[in-house]
Design a protein around this motif. Structure first.
Motif, PDB file in Angstrom:
ATOM      1  N   UNK A 158       0.844  -1.194   0.000  1.00 51.09           N
ATOM      2  CA  UNK A 158       0.000   0.000   0.000  1.00 51.09           C
ATOM      3  C   UNK A 158       0.883   1.250   0.000  1.00 51.09           C
ATOM      4  N   UNK A 159       0.341   2.341  -0.531  1.00 48.40           N
ATOM      5  CA  UNK A 159       0.946   3.655  -0.385  1.00 48.40           C
ATOM      6  C   UNK A 159       0.008   4.497   0.470  1.00 48.40           C
ATOM      7  N   UNK A 160       0.517   4.994   1.591  1.00 52.63           N
ATOM      8  CA  UNK A 160      -0.285   5.762   2.529  1.00 52.63           C
ATOM      9  C   UNK A 160       0.069   7.241   2.404  1.00 52.63           C
ATOM     10  N   UNK A 161      -0.852   8.090   1.927  1.00 52.82           N
ATOM     11  CA  UNK A 161      -0.565   9.524   1.797  1.00 52.82           C
ATOM     12  C   UNK A 161      -0.233  10.151   3.149  1.00 52.82           C
ATOM     13  N   UNK A 162       0.693  11.104   3.145  1.00 55.10           N
ATOM     14  CA  UNK A 162       1.145  11.746   4.386  1.00 55.10           C
ATOM     15  C   UNK A 162       0.181  12.859   4.791  1.00 55.10           C
ATOM     16  N   UNK A 163      -0.975  12.462   5.282  1.00 47.74           N
ATOM     17  CA  UNK A 163      -2.013  13.437   5.628  1.00 47.74           C
ATOM     18  C   UNK A 163      -2.169  13.630   7.140  1.00 47.74           C
ATOM     19  N   UNK A 164      -1.374  12.943   7.920  1.00 49.84           N
ATOM     20  CA  UNK A 164      -1.504  13.063   9.382  1.00 49.84           C
ATOM     21  C   UNK A 164      -0.868  14.369   9.862  1.00 49.84           C
ATOM     22  N   UNK A 165      -1.222  14.776  11.066  1.00 50.10           N
ATOM     23  CA  UNK A 165      -0.640  15.972  11.661  1.00 50.10           C
ATOM     24  C   UNK A 165       0.837  15.728  11.935  1.00 50.10           C
ATOM     25  N   UNK A 166       1.658  16.711  11.649  1.00 52.10           N
ATOM     26  CA  UNK A 166       3.104  16.554  11.837  1.00 52.10           C
ATOM     27  C   UNK A 166       3.460  16.435  13.309  1.00 52.10           C
ATOM     28  N   UNK A 167       4.515  15.703  13.575  1.00 52.25           N
ATOM     29  CA  UNK A 167       5.043  15.488  14.923  1.00 52.25           C
ATOM     30  C   UNK A 167       5.725  16.778  15.399  1.00 52.25           C
ATOM     31  N   UNK A 168       5.072  17.495  16.290  1.00 58.78           N
ATOM     32  CA  UNK A 168       5.575  18.787  16.743  1.00 58.78           C
ATOM     33  C   UNK A 168       6.915  18.665  17.468  1.00 58.78           C
ATOM     34  N   UNK A 169       7.106  17.565  18.181  1.00 53.15           N
ATOM     35  CA  UNK A 169       8.370  17.356  18.886  1.00 53.15           C
ATOM     36  C   UNK A 169       9.529  17.276  17.896  1.00 53.15           C
ATOM     37  N   UNK A 170       9.316  16.566  16.807  1.00 58.75           N
ATOM     38  CA  UNK A 170      10.360  16.437  15.795  1.00 58.75           C
ATOM     39  C   UNK A 170      10.644  17.792  15.138  1.00 58.75           C
ATOM     40  N   UNK A 171       9.587  18.515  14.802  1.00 59.82           N
ATOM     41  CA  UNK A 171       9.770  19.817  14.168  1.00 59.82           C
ATOM     42  C   UNK A 171      10.481  20.785  15.102  1.00 59.82           C
ATOM     43  N   UNK A 172      10.148  20.743  16.371  1.00 65.33           N
ATOM     44  CA  UNK A 172      10.760  21.641  17.345  1.00 65.33           C
ATOM     45  C   UNK A 172      12.254  21.374  17.447  1.00 65.33           C
ATOM     46  N   UNK A 173      12.641  20.137  17.291  1.00 59.58           N
ATOM     47  CA  UNK A 173      14.042  19.747  17.373  1.00 59.58           C
ATOM     48  C   UNK A 173      14.873  20.425  16.276  1.00 59.58           C
ATOM     49  N   UNK A 174      14.253  20.649  15.117  1.00 65.17           N
ATOM     50  CA  UNK A 174      14.960  21.180  13.953  1.00 65.17           C
ATOM     51  C   UNK A 174      14.720  22.686  13.789  1.00 65.17           C
ATOM     52  N   UNK A 175      13.793  23.234  14.548  1.00 65.77           N
ATOM     53  CA  UNK A 175      13.331  24.605  14.317  1.00 65.77           C
ATOM     54  C   UNK A 175      14.444  25.663  14.340  1.00 65.77           C
ATOM     55  N   UNK A 176      15.429  25.602  15.240  1.00 68.13           N
ATOM     56  CA  UNK A 176      16.460  26.654  15.219  1.00 68.13           C
ATOM     57  C   UNK A 176      17.163  26.791  13.868  1.00 68.13           C
ATOM     58  N   UNK A 177      17.560  25.684  13.278  1.00 68.43           N
ATOM     59  CA  UNK A 177      18.222  25.780  11.978  1.00 68.43           C
ATOM     60  C   UNK A 177      17.225  26.133  10.882  1.00 68.43           C
ATOM     61  N   UNK A 178      15.992  25.663  11.017  1.00 74.05           N
ATOM     62  CA  UNK A 178      14.958  26.053  10.057  1.00 74.05           C
ATOM     63  C   UNK A 178      14.722  27.561  10.085  1.00 74.05           C
ATOM     64  N   UNK A 179      14.705  28.148  11.268  1.00 78.78           N
ATOM     65  CA  UNK A 179      14.527  29.602  11.386  1.00 78.78           C
ATOM     66  C   UNK A 179      15.676  30.349  10.718  1.00 78.78           C
ATOM     67  N   UNK A 180      16.883  29.846  10.903  1.00 85.50           N
ATOM     68  CA  UNK A 180      18.030  30.485  10.252  1.00 85.50           C
ATOM     69  C   UNK A 180      17.941  30.340   8.734  1.00 85.50           C
ATOM     70  N   UNK A 181      17.444  29.199   8.288  1.00 84.07           N
ATOM     71  CA  UNK A 181      17.261  28.980   6.851  1.00 84.07           C
ATOM     72  C   UNK A 181      16.233  29.957   6.286  1.00 84.07           C
ATOM     73  N   UNK A 182      15.123  30.116   6.985  1.00 82.48           N
ATOM     74  CA  UNK A 182      14.074  31.026   6.520  1.00 82.48           C
ATOM     75  C   UNK A 182      14.586  32.465   6.438  1.00 82.48           C
ATOM     76  N   UNK A 183      15.357  32.879   7.419  1.00 79.07           N
ATOM     77  CA  UNK A 183      15.919  34.229   7.406  1.00 79.07           C
ATOM     78  C   UNK A 183      16.854  34.398   6.209  1.00 79.07           C
ATOM     79  N   UNK A 184      17.669  33.391   5.971  1.00 75.26           N
ATOM     80  CA  UNK A 184      18.586  33.411   4.839  1.00 75.26           C
ATOM     81  C   UNK A 184      17.832  33.479   3.507  1.00 75.26           C
ATOM     82  N   UNK A 185      16.719  32.747   3.408  1.00 75.28           N
ATOM     83  CA  UNK A 185      15.955  32.723   2.169  1.00 75.28           C
ATOM     84  C   UNK A 185      15.367  34.086   1.819  1.00 75.28           C
ATOM     85  N   UNK A 186      15.091  34.883   2.825  1.00 72.37           N
ATOM     86  CA  UNK A 186      14.497  36.200   2.581  1.00 72.37           C
ATOM     87  C   UNK A 186      15.538  37.311   2.498  1.00 72.37           C
ATOM     88  N   UNK A 187      16.798  36.928   2.463  1.00 74.09           N
ATOM     89  CA  UNK A 187      17.867  37.917   2.318  1.00 74.09           C
ATOM     90  C   UNK A 187      17.846  38.509   0.906  1.00 74.09           C
TER      91      UNK A 187
END
Length: 505
Positions: A268-297
């Motif tokens: 089976x192929x299961x579409x990724x429609x579930x709510x994202x794991x906030x704990x996992x996202x929080x773990x990566x958020x500092x570098x993601x924030x720096x990436x977002x700032x860089x993208x808008x430079x």
């Protein structure tokens, strides 16, 4: 009833967060959503696998390896946090060289199964691994398309040997059957199905880059083949073998269930429609924030309209975005000619230009190569590009083969430094009706230097006439970096439009 459940991702390409970087809109992609799905489905008889092309491909990973490579790649931490059991390697996982590849293998917390790549004579991963699941003996092994040397820079794969994927798969299945006598054999293959699994019709030129269909038909004793690499969506049974190919960026989770009482295997192929794991996202958020700032430079500004609003029109009437990319490549290298493609759904830019605009428009980690070609090769190159077009009801359309089974708009290059005209009513290979340089007809023995990206230089897209041509020089910097530096240096981007291509019915 006891069920063995095999969950797998493929071609994640650095996707963690459930949105697009170009516009911030929510999308059903990323390891955040995959983490939730794995947590909900996992039990003691579940194995979680990744099938390669994992640490490269998103602005987050692009930013990481450009500016924060001394730290751990966010994808490594996420793979470890989710608790993958096994990983296979994909061709893009070699993009940052052996040291970064080894760091991923050593630190991700999973067993690497890529066995048909030898480093200094030894396999990068285990040849196979055995698990006892629901009272059954299950064998796992992994292989990668042996075409990696066709695309990758030599220094990134130094001391490596890539063994033919079909041969490696066949020999490994024989070895496992003879030595282990397992109940089931599962193959992770970072390669795809070269033929439609239902009709058996070739979906691409049969170069050996993808050999999954042949594996299913010819390798006796294989029970499951988990494919990838092509970014396609396949799921079914063929010749008694269950197969899946689960798309890109974690938009699907492949799930293969084996009923140990009946022996029935259900893919089976299961579409990724579930709510994202906030704990996992929080773990990566500092570098993601720096990436977002860089993208808008902000990098610079243009008064020209290089936005892409129509994927047909920007190619049929050459967008000045292609002219701009070619202009930068020509000025950097001093080559006579330059070829570049506009990628599918590239937004382009107008007005202020940010890194977000740039990296959304040129979304691949290409470098540049200068090739020496003659007029004959140039004609072959252009004729191959012109296969992008077709005719329907007297009108020029995009060749359906470039839309299905996967999008291949990146295989239509627009060339600056010459003027040319094509008649799409003519048969493939004879559509070029005029080819001149500075108003003079190009002859077969005329010699030119041509700058193109490394994918095309290696023959990617079945442009063998380019790969067979001698290389004058390679430029190791990424095209995004080259474009960014050019925009920063000039500040205001303005040039005379070049309309040197005529496509007519």
């Amino acid at each position: 009833m006891s069920i063995i459940r095999i969950l797998s991702t493929t071609d994640l390409h650095g996707a963690i967060f459930p949105y697009g970087y170009a516009n911030g809109r929510e999308r059903n992609i990323g390891l955040g959503k995959i983490s939730t799905m794995v947590r909900e489905l996992r039990d003691e008889n579940t194995v979680v696998l990744d099938n390669g092309d994992t640490i490269e491909g998103s602005p987050l990973t692009f930013y990481h390896y450009l500016y924060e490579g001394d730290k751990e790649c966010p994808m490594i931490g996420c793979v470890r946090e989710i608790g993958y059991d096994y990983i296979n390697l994909g061709n893009h996982d070699f993009n940052y060289g052996y040291a970064e590849l080894k760091r991923y293998i050593d630190d991700c917390g999973a067993v690497c199964l890529t066995s048909n790549v030898l480093y200094k004579g030894e396999p990068l991963g285990k040849v196979y691994d055995i698990r006892e699941l629901a009272g059954k003996k299950v064998a796992f092994f992994g292989i990668i398309t042996h075409f990696v040397p066709n695309w990758e820079k030599e220094e990134n794969i130094a001391d490596m040997e890539f063994i033919d994927a079909f041969t490696a798969a066949r020999d490994t299945v024989r070895l496992i059957r003879e030595k282990e006598n397992p109940d089931y054999i599962i193959c992770l293959y970072h390669g795809g199905l070269e033929r439609d699994p239902v009709t058996g019709i070739l979906g691409e030129k049969d170069t050996g880059e993808n050999q999954g269909y042949r594996m299913i038909q010819e390798i006796e004793g294989l029970d499951v083949l988990i494919c990838g690499h092509q970014h396609r969506y396949y799921c079914g049974m063929l010749n008694g073998v269950a197969y899946t190919e689960g798309g890109i960026e974690g938009d699907n989770l492949s799930c293969i269930e084996i009923d140990t009482e009946t022996g029935i295997i259900t893919p089976k192929l299961l579409p990724a429609t579930r709510k994202a794991d906030e704990k996992l996202l929080e773990m990566v958020k500092p570098e993601e924030d720096r990436t977002q700032k860089w993208l808008d430079t902000p990098l610079g500004h243009t008064s020209m309209d290089m936005r892409i609003t129509d994927d047909f029109e920007c190619r049929y009437h050459k967008s000045q975005l292609a002219t701009f990319i070619n202009k930068v490549q020509l000025e950097l290298t001093g080559a006579d000619l330059s070829g570049s493609a506009i990628f599918f759904k590239a937004p382009g830019f107008a007005g202020g230009i940010t890194m977000r605009d740039l990296i959304s428009t040129y979304m691949f980690p290409n470098t540049l190569s200068v090739k020496k070609i003659n007029g004959r090769v140039l004609r072959e190159y252009l004729e191959k590009c012109l296969d992008f077009w077709s005719m329907e009801a007297g009108k020029v359309i995009i060749n359906p083969l470039y839309d299905f089974p996967n999008i291949q708009y990146h295989n239509y290059d627009m060339i600056d430094g010459v003027e040319y005209e094509a008649d799409i009513r003519k048969p493939s290979g004879s559509r070029l009706v005029s080819l001149t340089r500075n108003g003079k007809e190009v002859k077969d023995d005329d010699e030119f230097t041509l700058v193109i990206n490394n994918y095309r230089a290696s023959g990617g897209g079945n442009f063998e006439m380019i790969s067979d041509s001698p290389t004058v020089r390679d430029i190791p910097d990424s095209v995004v970096d080259i474009l960014a530096e050019y925009i920063i240096k000039h500040g205001e981007i303005d040039f005379e439009p070049v309309n040197n291509i005529v496509i007519k019915p």
